[in-house]
Design a protein around this motif. Structure first.
Motif, PDB file in Angstrom:
ATOM      1  N   LEU A 120     -13.995 -36.555  24.784  1.00  0.00           N
ATOM      2  CA  LEU A 120     -13.033 -35.851  25.213  1.00  0.00           C
ATOM      3  C   LEU A 120     -13.720 -34.234  25.409  1.00  0.00           C
ATOM      4  CD1 LEU A 120      -9.790 -36.758  23.559  1.00  0.00           C
ATOM      5  CD2 LEU A 120     -10.184 -36.967  25.771  1.00  0.00           C
ATOM      6  N   ASN A 121     -14.199 -33.912  24.485  1.00  0.00           N
ATOM      7  CA  ASN A 121     -15.133 -32.595  24.388  1.00  0.00           C
ATOM      8  C   ASN A 121     -16.296 -32.536  25.748  1.00  0.00           C
ATOM      9  OD1 ASN A 121     -14.627 -30.344  22.126  1.00  0.00           O
ATOM     10  ND2 ASN A 121     -14.090 -32.525  21.604  1.00  0.00           N
ATOM     11  N   ILE A 122     -16.733 -33.935  25.772  1.00  0.00           N
ATOM     12  CA  ILE A 122     -17.737 -34.029  27.081  1.00  0.00           C
ATOM     13  C   ILE A 122     -17.062 -33.783  28.151  1.00  0.00           C
ATOM     14  CG2 ILE A 122     -19.275 -35.369  28.336  1.00  0.00           C
ATOM     15  CD1 ILE A 122     -20.448 -36.394  25.507  1.00  0.00           C
ATOM     16  N   ILE A 123     -15.742 -34.493  28.388  1.00  0.00           N
ATOM     17  CA  ILE A 123     -15.165 -34.390  29.683  1.00  0.00           C
ATOM     18  C   ILE A 123     -14.639 -32.907  30.039  1.00  0.00           C
ATOM     19  CG2 ILE A 123     -12.937 -35.369  30.550  1.00  0.00           C
ATOM     20  CD1 ILE A 123     -13.658 -37.874  29.177  1.00  0.00           C
ATOM     21  N   ALA A 124     -14.255 -32.313  28.803  1.00  0.00           N
ATOM     22  CA  ALA A 124     -13.854 -31.005  29.041  1.00  0.00           C
ATOM     23  C   ALA A 124     -14.963 -29.936  29.657  1.00  0.00           C
ATOM     24  CB  ALA A 124     -13.413 -30.392  27.551  1.00  0.00           C
ATOM     25  N   THR A 125     -16.039 -30.303  29.065  1.00  0.00           N
ATOM     26  CA  THR A 125     -17.244 -29.681  29.425  1.00  0.00           C
ATOM     27  C   THR A 125     -17.635 -29.671  31.061  1.00  0.00           C
ATOM     28  OG1 THR A 125     -18.303 -29.217  27.338  1.00  0.00           O
ATOM     29  CG2 THR A 125     -19.941 -29.145  29.263  1.00  0.00           C
ATOM     30  N   LEU A 126     -17.376 -31.100  31.277  1.00  0.00           N
ATOM     31  CA  LEU A 126     -17.732 -31.472  32.621  1.00  0.00           C
ATOM     32  C   LEU A 126     -16.680 -30.709  33.800  1.00  0.00           C
ATOM     33  CD1 LEU A 126     -18.261 -35.401  32.378  1.00  0.00           C
ATOM     34  CD2 LEU A 126     -19.964 -33.609  33.249  1.00  0.00           C
ATOM     35  N   LYS A 127     -15.184 -30.727  33.326  1.00  0.00           N
ATOM     36  CA  LYS A 127     -14.405 -30.076  33.790  1.00  0.00           C
ATOM     37  C   LYS A 127     -14.577 -28.512  34.203  1.00  0.00           C
ATOM     38  CE  LYS A 127      -9.882 -29.571  35.893  1.00  0.00           C
ATOM     39  NZ  LYS A 127     -10.104 -28.047  35.726  1.00  0.00           N
ATOM     40  N   ALA A 128     -14.910 -27.987  32.920  1.00  0.00           N
ATOM     41  CA  ALA A 128     -15.520 -26.472  33.049  1.00  0.00           C
ATOM     42  C   ALA A 128     -16.653 -26.123  33.915  1.00  0.00           C
ATOM     43  CB  ALA A 128     -15.712 -25.923  31.728  1.00  0.00           C
ATOM     44  N   GLN A 129     -17.486 -27.073  33.924  1.00  0.00           N
ATOM     45  CA  GLN A 129     -18.657 -26.744  34.747  1.00  0.00           C
ATOM     46  C   GLN A 129     -18.531 -27.010  36.188  1.00  0.00           C
ATOM     47  OE1 GLN A 129     -21.792 -25.648  33.476  1.00  0.00           O
ATOM     48  NE2 GLN A 129     -20.821 -25.193  31.585  1.00  0.00           N
ATOM     49  N   LEU A 130     -17.727 -28.055  36.653  1.00  0.00           N
ATOM     50  CA  LEU A 130     -17.564 -28.490  37.953  1.00  0.00           C
ATOM     51  C   LEU A 130     -16.268 -28.184  38.745  1.00  0.00           C
ATOM     52  CD1 LEU A 130     -18.790 -32.536  37.276  1.00  0.00           C
ATOM     53  CD2 LEU A 130     -20.116 -30.386  38.218  1.00  0.00           C
ATOM     54  N   GLY A 131     -15.452 -27.923  37.826  1.00  0.00           N
ATOM     55  CA  GLY A 131     -14.071 -27.620  38.065  1.00  0.00           C
ATOM     56  C   GLY A 131     -13.539 -28.649  38.935  1.00  0.00           C
ATOM     57  N   ASP A 132     -13.894 -29.830  39.090  1.00  0.00           N
ATOM     58  CA  ASP A 132     -13.136 -30.939  39.433  1.00  0.00           C
ATOM     59  C   ASP A 132     -13.798 -32.235  39.330  1.00  0.00           C
ATOM     60  OD1 ASP A 132     -11.925 -32.931  40.940  1.00  0.00           O
ATOM     61  OD2 ASP A 132     -12.045 -31.773  43.037  1.00  0.00           O
ATOM     62  N   LEU A 133     -13.206 -33.027  38.258  1.00  0.00           N
ATOM     63  CA  LEU A 133     -13.793 -34.040  37.528  1.00  0.00           C
ATOM     64  C   LEU A 133     -14.144 -35.128  38.597  1.00  0.00           C
ATOM     65  CD1 LEU A 133     -11.768 -34.324  34.488  1.00  0.00           C
ATOM     66  CD2 LEU A 133     -14.193 -33.786  34.559  1.00  0.00           C
ATOM     67  N   ASP A 134     -13.442 -35.324  39.969  1.00  0.00           N
ATOM     68  CA  ASP A 134     -13.767 -35.980  41.054  1.00  0.00           C
ATOM     69  C   ASP A 134     -15.425 -35.886  41.579  1.00  0.00           C
ATOM     70  OD1 ASP A 134     -11.335 -38.080  41.795  1.00  0.00           O
ATOM     71  OD2 ASP A 134     -10.543 -35.992  41.293  1.00  0.00           O
ATOM     72  N   ARG A 135     -15.862 -34.937  41.005  1.00  0.00           N
ATOM     73  CA  ARG A 135     -17.280 -34.600  41.334  1.00  0.00           C
ATOM     74  C   ARG A 135     -18.255 -35.648  40.573  1.00  0.00           C
ATOM     75  NH1 ARG A 135     -19.533 -29.133  41.573  1.00  0.00           N
ATOM     76  NH2 ARG A 135     -21.460 -30.369  42.098  1.00  0.00           N
ATOM     77  N   VAL A 136     -17.771 -36.221  39.668  1.00  0.00           N
ATOM     78  CA  VAL A 136     -18.541 -36.989  38.740  1.00  0.00           C
ATOM     79  C   VAL A 136     -18.782 -38.247  39.538  1.00  0.00           C
ATOM     80  CG1 VAL A 136     -18.711 -38.540  36.628  1.00  0.00           C
ATOM     81  CG2 VAL A 136     -17.861 -36.035  36.539  1.00  0.00           C
ATOM     82  N   GLU A 137     -20.096 -38.467  39.636  1.00  0.00           N
ATOM     83  CA  GLU A 137     -20.423 -39.513  40.705  1.00  0.00           C
ATOM     84  C   GLU A 137     -20.850 -40.910  39.585  1.00  0.00           C
ATOM     85  OE1 GLU A 137     -24.061 -41.307  43.767  1.00  0.00           O
ATOM     86  OE2 GLU A 137     -23.330 -39.259  43.714  1.00  0.00           O
ATOM     87  N   GLN A 138     -21.411 -40.811  38.273  1.00  0.00           N
ATOM     88  CA  GLN A 138     -21.721 -41.832  37.535  1.00  0.00           C
ATOM     89  C   GLN A 138     -22.084 -41.183  36.350  1.00  0.00           C
ATOM     90  OE1 GLN A 138     -22.072 -45.416  38.158  1.00  0.00           O
ATOM     91  NE2 GLN A 138     -21.795 -45.091  35.900  1.00  0.00           N
ATOM     92  N   VAL A 139     -21.283 -41.577  35.023  1.00  0.00           N
ATOM     93  CA  VAL A 139     -21.776 -41.372  33.951  1.00  0.00           C
ATOM     94  C   VAL A 139     -23.041 -42.316  33.780  1.00  0.00           C
ATOM     95  CG1 VAL A 139     -21.184 -41.532  31.386  1.00  0.00           C
ATOM     96  CG2 VAL A 139     -19.516 -40.800  33.173  1.00  0.00           C
ATOM     97  N   VAL A 140     -24.202 -41.799  33.564  1.00  0.00           N
ATOM     98  CA  VAL A 140     -25.457 -42.689  33.386  1.00  0.00           C
ATOM     99  C   VAL A 140     -25.576 -43.415  31.996  1.00  0.00           C
ATOM    100  CG1 VAL A 140     -27.771 -42.582  33.983  1.00  0.00           C
ATOM    101  CG2 VAL A 140     -26.315 -41.444  35.439  1.00  0.00           C
TER     102      VAL A 140
END
Length: 212
Positions: free
Chosen positions: A128-148
């Motif tokens: 959840l903290n990783i996802i929170a960082t992604l949200k803070a960095q990208l502004g939109d979680l739909d910009r995640v194309e692939q968790v590699v």
């Protein structure tokens, strides 16, 4: 110098041209058709600033609340996204609760340590903290194309052999949020005799990002 006026052509944005054309043709069009064209032009004008919040809506429906995006605990950046690239490297994240409390402990119930279920819950918090960082960095979680790739380190006694089950806590929440194929990732899980701040789990990730 000649005083003859010079005609200069000015190119207007496409949506302005379409709106002007619509205004000229409006007397010849039905109200319904003219309104449809106008909506199309407005959509074209605003498309560059639109946010897609499908992932965030899904999280709301699932009752998943993100903690505050964590800050680095030492001299490093929480993420690295090299210029011109679309792969984000996410530093190790710890199990920090929504109220800011850090879960601590060592896995190994036979030695008085945490159980697999407690470790699973801690790993879920890391996710959840990783996802929170992604949200803070990208502004939109739909910009995640692939968790590699996800890499998990479990603070555990030497006779504890279930690090892979602990790390399912992180993998499961990533799959809940992003689903297949976006959230389906490669993974490693290892044990260690200690972690910073006595955290039971630390997780880092590699994520492919869609362009803005």
């Amino acid at each position: 110098f000649s005083s003859t006026p010079v005609a200069v052509a000015v190119t207007k944005p496409r949506h302005h041209t379409m709106l002007n054309a619509t205004a000229m043709l409006r007397p010849l069009l039905s109200r319904q058709t003219a309104a449809r064209i106008s909506r199309c032009c407005a959509s074209s004008k605003n498309s560059s600033s639109r946010r897609y919040v499908h992932i965030e809506k899904k999280m709301e429906e699932l009752g998943i609340e993100l903690p505050t995006a964590p800050l680095p605990k030492a001299n490093y950046n929480i993420v690295c996204l090299p210029p011109g690239e679309n792969v984000m490297y996410i530093s190790g994240h710890l199990p920090i609760k929504n109220d800011g409390e850090l879960i601590t402990g060592t896995l190994g119930p036979d030695n008085g340590g945490m159980t697999v279920d407690e470790g699973y819950a801690a790993a879920r918090l890391c996710g959840l903290n990783i996802i929170a960082t992604l949200k803070a960095q990208l502004g939109d979680l739909d910009r995640v194309e692939q968790v590699v790739k996800v890499f998990g380190i479990v603070n555990s006694h030497t006779d504890f052999k279930h690090q892979h089950l602990v790390m399912d806590g992180c993998s499961d929440v990533i799959m809940e949020v992003f689903d297949k194929p976006v959230g389906y990732h490669a993974r490693s899980a290892i044990g260690t005799n200690t972690l910073p701040l006595n955290a039971p789990v630390e997780v880092e990730a590699i994520v492919k990002i869609k362009p803005e």
